[in-house]
Structure formats: structure tokens, C-alpha cells
Design an enzyme around this catalytic site. Structure first.
Site, PDB file in Angstrom:
ATOM      1  CG  ASN A 415      -1.805   1.250   1.261  1.00 29.35           C
ATOM      2  OD1 ASN A 415      -2.802   1.312   0.558  1.00 29.35           O
ATOM      3  ND2 ASN A 415      -1.456   2.249   2.075  1.00 29.35           N
ATOM      4  CD  GLU A 416      -1.354   5.839   0.220  1.00 26.94           C
ATOM      5  OE1 GLU A 416      -0.640   6.421   1.056  1.00 26.94           O
ATOM      6  OE2 GLU A 416      -2.528   6.157   0.002  1.00 26.94           O
ATOM      7  CG  ASN A 465      -4.741   3.905  -1.921  1.00 26.96           C
ATOM      8  OD1 ASN A 465      -5.483   3.011  -2.333  1.00 26.96           O
ATOM      9  ND2 ASN A 465      -3.800   3.682  -1.029  1.00 26.96           N
ATOM     10  CE1 TYR A 471      -5.292  14.300   3.012  1.00 29.95           C
ATOM     11  CE2 TYR A 471      -5.755  12.218   1.937  1.00 29.95           C
ATOM     12  CZ  TYR A 471      -5.570  12.950   3.086  1.00 29.95           C
ATOM     13  OH  TYR A 471      -5.673  12.338   4.303  1.00 29.95           O
ATOM     14  CD1 TRP A 550      -9.220   6.214   4.222  1.00 28.78           C
ATOM     15  CD2 TRP A 550      -8.818   4.038   3.836  1.00 28.78           C
ATOM     16  NE1 TRP A 550      -8.403   5.758   5.220  1.00 28.78           N
ATOM     17  CE2 TRP A 550      -8.135   4.435   5.009  1.00 28.78           C
ATOM     18  CE3 TRP A 550      -8.715   2.725   3.409  1.00 28.78           C
ATOM     19  CZ2 TRP A 550      -7.365   3.551   5.755  1.00 28.78           C
ATOM     20  CZ3 TRP A 550      -7.945   1.858   4.149  1.00 28.78           C
ATOM     21  CH2 TRP A 550      -7.278   2.267   5.305  1.00 28.78           C
ATOM     22  CE  LYS A 571      -8.670  10.883   4.384  1.00 28.75           C
ATOM     23  NZ  LYS A 571      -7.699  10.876   5.500  1.00 28.75           N
TER      24      LYS A 571
END
Length: 678
Positions: A415-416, A465, A471, A550, A571
Site C-alpha cells: 500500500n502506497e 488510492n 487532498y 476509504w 474519513k
């Protein structure tokens, strides 16, 4: 155009006993009466307390006032009586999860270490037991920062402790091994699936110490316990894996939420005298699937929309020390919202979640905790050899422990990740190779967040994502971004693994606008608009293989200092205590769950300053009426996103009674609230 085709299954260990025979194996819960204390005390006799498992010392630490939580080392001590009857048995300690690193001692002698807090591990203690007396178990557990144990970072708390159950497993000298990365030792693979027949391959790992076992018997039964097929399997002394194959005619398919049908397979070890030495019964499902870059996701050769949520194993006052009731509550919320897919972020979750998902029909993505730094100082991993070995271990544990669940469709590799420090691309390719060696049937996936990423072609399919409206840019910008990626990668199945926005159930605004994400003001209306517009854009693109919100519920995160709750990532569609559903929850419920429902938005916005407002409701019913102070305003039909909006409704100074109603046959649905205009 390439289509990736997959068939998988499900496993849930259940013990079975022949009539008139003692249990072939015994699983003894070892969860009560543990003495707990921190190990960093300067006192000779540090204070301790009795606790029951599952347990974390971080439960209750996230209280909206401080972002730090305790990352420390602690010791758990307990004893059990080893029966003399175990003289001819084998004994194992089975830990479902000790976060993050555990060192285990038996009778004050070191016996094992495990690194990784979200995977199970099993230790044989047969030769270290003292029969006919009490045996003491000490487990030293640490959730302190490590650069060689995953997760090294991430936007969530890593709660310390024996946060999942422990058991004592007693078997015969010859047994089905529980030592293969703490799996059940049995791996079931349905393949060559069609409506006419399928082939079921069953591989079993034996551990033979006495060589009393003469053969294995493998039996398949349907959901009504009717025998479908059975077969004797012979083997040589000291056999490792044994294999058997079955053909099932006209198989009943595991078909998601509509029909999560389960078969069972029983593997029995039989002695020369005909007694059952060991036996394990497991359930499994038969299904096929593929992800098409132009058409989206297919289950059993039919289009199947994967609309779902990601979530952490975390809740207020509990942390990650879930008991069965917490899993049930989460699953019931997932059923209520109507999710067809679930992403278990960012680590393997507890065993009950997988079992319940199998029966509920969720399509699940489960992953190892190889996670980018999530906003903290430093934006990448230093890929040391020790860290990489730990990641490989966790990937093998993930796959072998959950290999047979039909709810598990996708193995997540990371992830990321960024590309800073040691470039990790070569290592991710190694993980991909391991995943396909372990399980050639399922798809692998990554959750990327980089544009034009070097990881775009590593896994079988890819997901991003992306937080347009939070953002990045405005909510509808996600559509253009998706079109660009689809044009650049026309032969890759792409999806959205995270999207959303923060919100407080206590904050509202009269005019909806994009708010600063790092500020203290996270009004619920902006979260709702982000979800509505993101979702609308994604529905215009049916080639997406999945979309995951998310996040399903708010969760603890030490790096979070925004919103009205410190140390909370807000969130979620549901609050941290799982008691309050935000308006966005009902938006998805209206769009995902076809059951009759009606919801009036902004119910908690009770004190207002404007007397001319818009009023919104979500409903699956054909017509919704609005009443203000006992006078009907109008009846409207919900739009294609299940929204009904009344513009410029006049309220009177002081108290106002707002009511919406809808009728389904003879059933009246109604919601009402009192708003005050000051």
C-alpha cells in the site's frame, strides 16, 4: 485481450469425531487468567493485572485529546496443567496474533520467536512439557518501533499485546501438521470450473512421528452434509504432502452475496486397526472469476459489481483486541450498507472475519502490512535484507493461513510505496513471484498512489488510492484522471482502492465548500458531496474492476491532528465507536442495498442560523414526501443516485418539525427531527 481467470475456495477448521471414539484432536482455549505487566518498570516487583485474551494495552488510549499511544514491551504469564495422558500425544501452542513481536518461554526456557503481529504462529512444545504438573508460559510482546518488522509505518496505530486468542492443540503422534506457517495443513483447490463439472484438488501436509497411520480418507459433502465423493489415499512412511483429486458434477457455485454455497471436505488419518488418529474438516466453495480491462469484474462468467469499503480492525475502547461480537457487529454493518466487496486494510485480520465473510458472500482483498510512511517524516522504506525477509514470511503466512477462503479473491502486495531510498521495484517483483508460487489461482493486486507509477505492471491487476475533493482537486476530477490512466494502460484492469473525505458528526455548514484537510473543521456535508460526486463519476466507467471507500469506520491514528477529534482518522462512514452512521453511509446504503430505506440528511444539525435551506433525503422508494411543521411541501421522486432534494425550503424562527415519509405497499416509512432557527 488477456483475461485473468481464477478459481478459489474456503477453509474453516472444524474438528470431527467418529461415533464411539475419543476426539482425534483437542483444541483447548488458553485465554483466561493471564498476568500482564510492562517490562520496562524500574521496580523489583512491577505492578501487574489479570487480563483475558484478546488483550491490548492500548485499548482506550485514543481519547480525542492526545495523539500518542504507548509503544512498549510487556510480558504475559499463564500456566496450564499437562495431563499424563498426553504421554503419547503431541502438544502445540497456537497464537492467532501477538502484536508486533513475540518471544515465547515455557517453564522459563526460550522456545520460539515470531515477528509480525497480524499473522498466526504455531509452536510445538511436546518435548519441553513437564507432564503431570503445571507448566508456565511467558510471552514477551513488543509493539516498539522496528525497521525490520512490518508495518514500519502507516496511518494507523499498531496496538500492542496478545490481541488475538491463544489455544493449546493436542494431537496424536501422527497428525495433519499445524506447523506449515500455522495453516490448517490442508489446501483445497477447485479448478477447471464449469456448470457441468469441476476438479477439486486436496493437498494435505502430514507430520508422522510414530508411523501408526496406515492411510488417509478424504470425503467431500455438500451443504446438506450429503456425501458427494470419498477416496482412500495411501502413503509411505514419513510422508510429507499427500494429494487427492475429485470431480464434482454440476457443482453448486459460491456466488457472492446471492448464494455463498459451501461444500465440506474431511481429511482423516486412519491407523492399521481402523481407528481415526487425526481428523480435520473444512468448508470450501467453488467459483471462478476474472478482471477484464474493458468490461470490469466477472464472477462465475457473469458481470459482478465490486462496490465496497476498506476498514481497520479497530474501534473505540477495544483497539484491535476484537472479540467475536465485534466481528459480528462489523459484518452486520457491512451487510446493512450492502457492500459486495471488502478490503481488509492494511494487514491480515482475525480469523472470524474471514469465516463470516465466507458465509456472507463478500469478495475480499487481504494484504500484507507493507505500507508507505503515510505522511510522517521520511517517504519510503530502507529496504534492508531483514525487512524484506520479514515481508516474504508474512506473505507466505497470509496465503497459507487463508488459502482456502472463498471470500478471499485478491492478495495485496503493498500500500502506497514511493520510489525513494532503495528502489523497491525489484523486491515487489520478488513478492509477486512468491505469491504466484504459493497460489497460482488467485489474483495479486497493489494499492498504488503514484501517477505513472513504476509499479503499474508488477501485479496481476492494479488499483489506486485517490482523494479527489480531499487532498487533490475537486471530486469530479477523478473521472478525467481515470480516463487518462485507462488510456495509458488499455490492457490493464484498474480500480480504485481508496477514495473519500473526513467528516465529524458534530460539524456542519450552510454552504458546501472544500475545506482544508488539515484544519479542525470537517463538516459532514463536504464528505457527503465528495462521495456523491466521486461515486457518480466512477459509475460512468464500468471498466473499473472495483471501487473501495476509504474508510468504513473512523480509526485511531497517532499522526492525525485535524478535525474535532485528535488522534483519529475521521474519513469513516461510521464513527469510531461504531454507533453513529454518517450521511455518506446512507448514500451508499441507498445505492448498494435494494431493501426499502429512507434517510433524512443532516439530522444532527439542530441549531441553525438560516431560515431558507435545502433539505435532502436518500431513499430506495419511488416517492418521498417532505413535511415542515405539519404542512406538506411536496412529493418528489429520487434521482438515479437515490437522492431527493427540496430547494429553498422556508423555516420559521424557533422550533421546526421536519418530517419525510415514503410508502412501500402497506408499510409507511418516516423520519422526523426538530431543527431550531436562531
Amino acid at each position: 485481450m488477456k483475461q485473468i481467470v481464477v478459481s478459489t475456495l474456503f477453509v474453516a477448521v472444524v474438528l470431527h469425531t467418529a461415533v464411539g471414539q475419543a476426539p482425534a484432536r483437542d483444541t483447548i482455549p488458553f485465554n483466561t487468567g493471564w498476568e500482564f505487566s510492562f517490562v520496562n518498570s524500574v521496580f523489583k516487583n512491577p505492578s501487574s493485572q489479570l487480563v483475558n485474551l484478546p488483550h491490548t494495552w492500548n485499548a482506550g488510549e485514543v481519547k480525542n485529546t492526545a495523539t500518542n499511544y504507548q509503544r512498549a514491551a510487556a510480558v504475559y504469564v499463564n500456566s496450564f496443567f499437562a495431563k499424563n495422558e498426553w504421554q503419547d500425544k503431541r502438544v502445540f501452542l497456537y497464537f492467532e496474533g501477538a502484536n508486533m513481536v513475540a518471544d515465547v518461554f515455557l517453564n522459563k526456557k526460550y522456545i520460539a520467536n515470531h515477528e509480525g503481529g497480524y499473522s498466526a504462529f504455531c509452536i510445538e512444545i511436546t518435548d519441553s512439557l513437564q507432564l503431570g504438573r503445571s507448566n508456565m508460559v511467558n510471552v514477551m510482546v513488543s509493539n516498539t518501533y522496528r525497521l525490520d518488522v512490518l508495518p514500519m509505518s502507516g496511518d494507523f496505530n499498531k496496538y500492542g499485546g496478545l490481541h488475538r486468542p491463544v489455544s493449546i492443540l493436542v494431537t496424536a503422534k501422527d497428525c495433519i501438521s499445524p506447523l506449515d506457517y500455522a495453516s490448517s495443513g490442508v489446501y483445497i483447490t477447485p479448478t477447471n470450473i464449469s456448470s457441468k463439472q469441476c476438479l477439486v484438488k486436496i493437498k494435505t501436509l502430514l507430520s508422522l512421528k510414530a508411523n501408526d497411520a496406515a492411510k488417509a480418507v478424504v470425503t467431500i459433502r455438500d451443504a446438506n452434509h450429503k456425501q458427494v465423493a470419498t477416496r482412500d489415499v495411501s502413503f509411505i512412511a514419513n510422508a510429507g504432502f499427500i494429494n487427492s483429486e475429485f470431480t464434482i458434477s454440476e457443482p453448486h457455485l459460491w456466488n457472492g452475496k446471492a448464494d455463498p454455497y459451501l461444500y465440506s471436505a474431511t481429511v482423516s488419518l486412519i491407523s492399521a486397526s481402523g481407528n481415526i488418529i487425526d481428523e480435520v474438516k473444512e468448508n470450501f466453495g467453488v467459483r471462478s472469476y476474472f478482471a477484464n480491462p474493458q468490461k470490469g469484474f466477472y464472477l462465475n462468467d457473469k458481470p459482478y459489481k465490486l462496490s465496497g469499503v476498506a476498514f481497520h480492525e479497530d474501534r473505540e475502547g477495544v483497539g484491535s483486541a476484537y472479540e467475536r461480537k465485534q466481528y459480528e457487529e462489523d459484518v452486520n454493518l457491512l451487510k446493512e450498507i450492502g457492500a459486495s466487496a471488502v478490503r481488509l486494510a492494511h494487514y491480515p485480520h482475525g480469523k472470524p472475519m474471514y469465516d463470516m465473510a465466507d458465509s456472507a458472500g463478500f469478495v475480499m482483498w487481504t494484504e500484507i502490512p507493507l505500507i508507505g510512511f503515510g505522511g510522517k517524516v521520511g517517504e519510503g522504506y530502507v529496504h534492508s535484507p531483514a525487512m524484506e525477509e520479514n515481508a516474504k514470511q508474512m506473505l507466505r503466512e497470509l496465503i497459507r493461513q487463508h488459502y482456502n477462503h472463498p471470500s478471499v479473491f485478491f492478495w495485496g502486495l503493498f500500500n502506497e510505496l514511493t520510489t525513494n531510498y532503495d528502489h523497491p521495484l525489484a523486491f515487489i517483483k520478488e513478492l509477486q513471484t512468491i505469491a504466484k508460487e504459493e497460489d497460482s489461482e488467485r489474483l495479486t493486486v497493489v494499492a498504488d498512489f503514484l501517477n505513472e507509477s513504476p509499479y503499474e505492471n508488477v501485479s496481476d491487476i492494479i488499483s489506486w488510492n485517490k482523494y479527489f475533493g480531499w487532498y487533490d482537486g475537486q471530486p469530479r476530477d477523478i473521472g478525467k484522471w481515470l480516463d487518462n490512466r485507462h488510456a495509458a494502460l488499455p490492457n490493464r484492469a484498474i480500480g480504485i482502492s481508496e477514495y473519500g473525505a473526513g467528516a465529524s458528526v458534530n460539524q456542519f455548514t450552510d454552504s458546501v465548500y472544500k475545506v482544508p484537510t488539515t484544519g479542525k473543521f470537517h463538516p459532514m456535508q463536504w464528505q457527503t458531496q465528495v462521495h456523491e460526486q466521486n461515486w457518480e463519476e466512477m459509475q460512468k466507467r464500468p471498466w473499473l474492476w472495483s471501487t473501495f471507500v476509504w474508510v468504513f469506520a473512523d480509526f485511531g491514528s497517532e499522526i492525525r491532528t485535524e478535525g474535532d477529534a485528535m488522534g483519529i482518522n475521521d474519513k469513516g462512514l461510521v464513527t469510531y465507536d461504531k454507533q453513529t452512521k454518517k450521511d455518506a453511509f446512507y448514500f451508499y446504503k441507498a445505492n448498494w442495498n435494494p431493501q426499502p430505506m429512507l434517510h433524512l440528511c443532516e439530522q444532527n444539525y439542530k441549531q441553525r442560523t438560516k431560515n431558507i435551506i435545502d433539505i435532502k433525503a436518500y431513499s430506495t422508494l419511488p416517492e418521498v414526501q417532505l413535511w415542515v411543521n405539519a404542512k406538506i411541501i411536496s412529493a418528489q421522486n429520487p434521482d438515479y443516485l437515490k437522492r431527493t432534494i427540496w430547494k429553498n425550503v422556508a423555516l420559521q424562527p424557533g422550533k421546526n418539525k421536519i418530517q419525510i415519509t415514503a410508502v412501500d405497499g402497506k408499510v409507511l416509512y418516516r423520519e422526523e427531527v426538530e431543527w431550531i432557527v436562531e
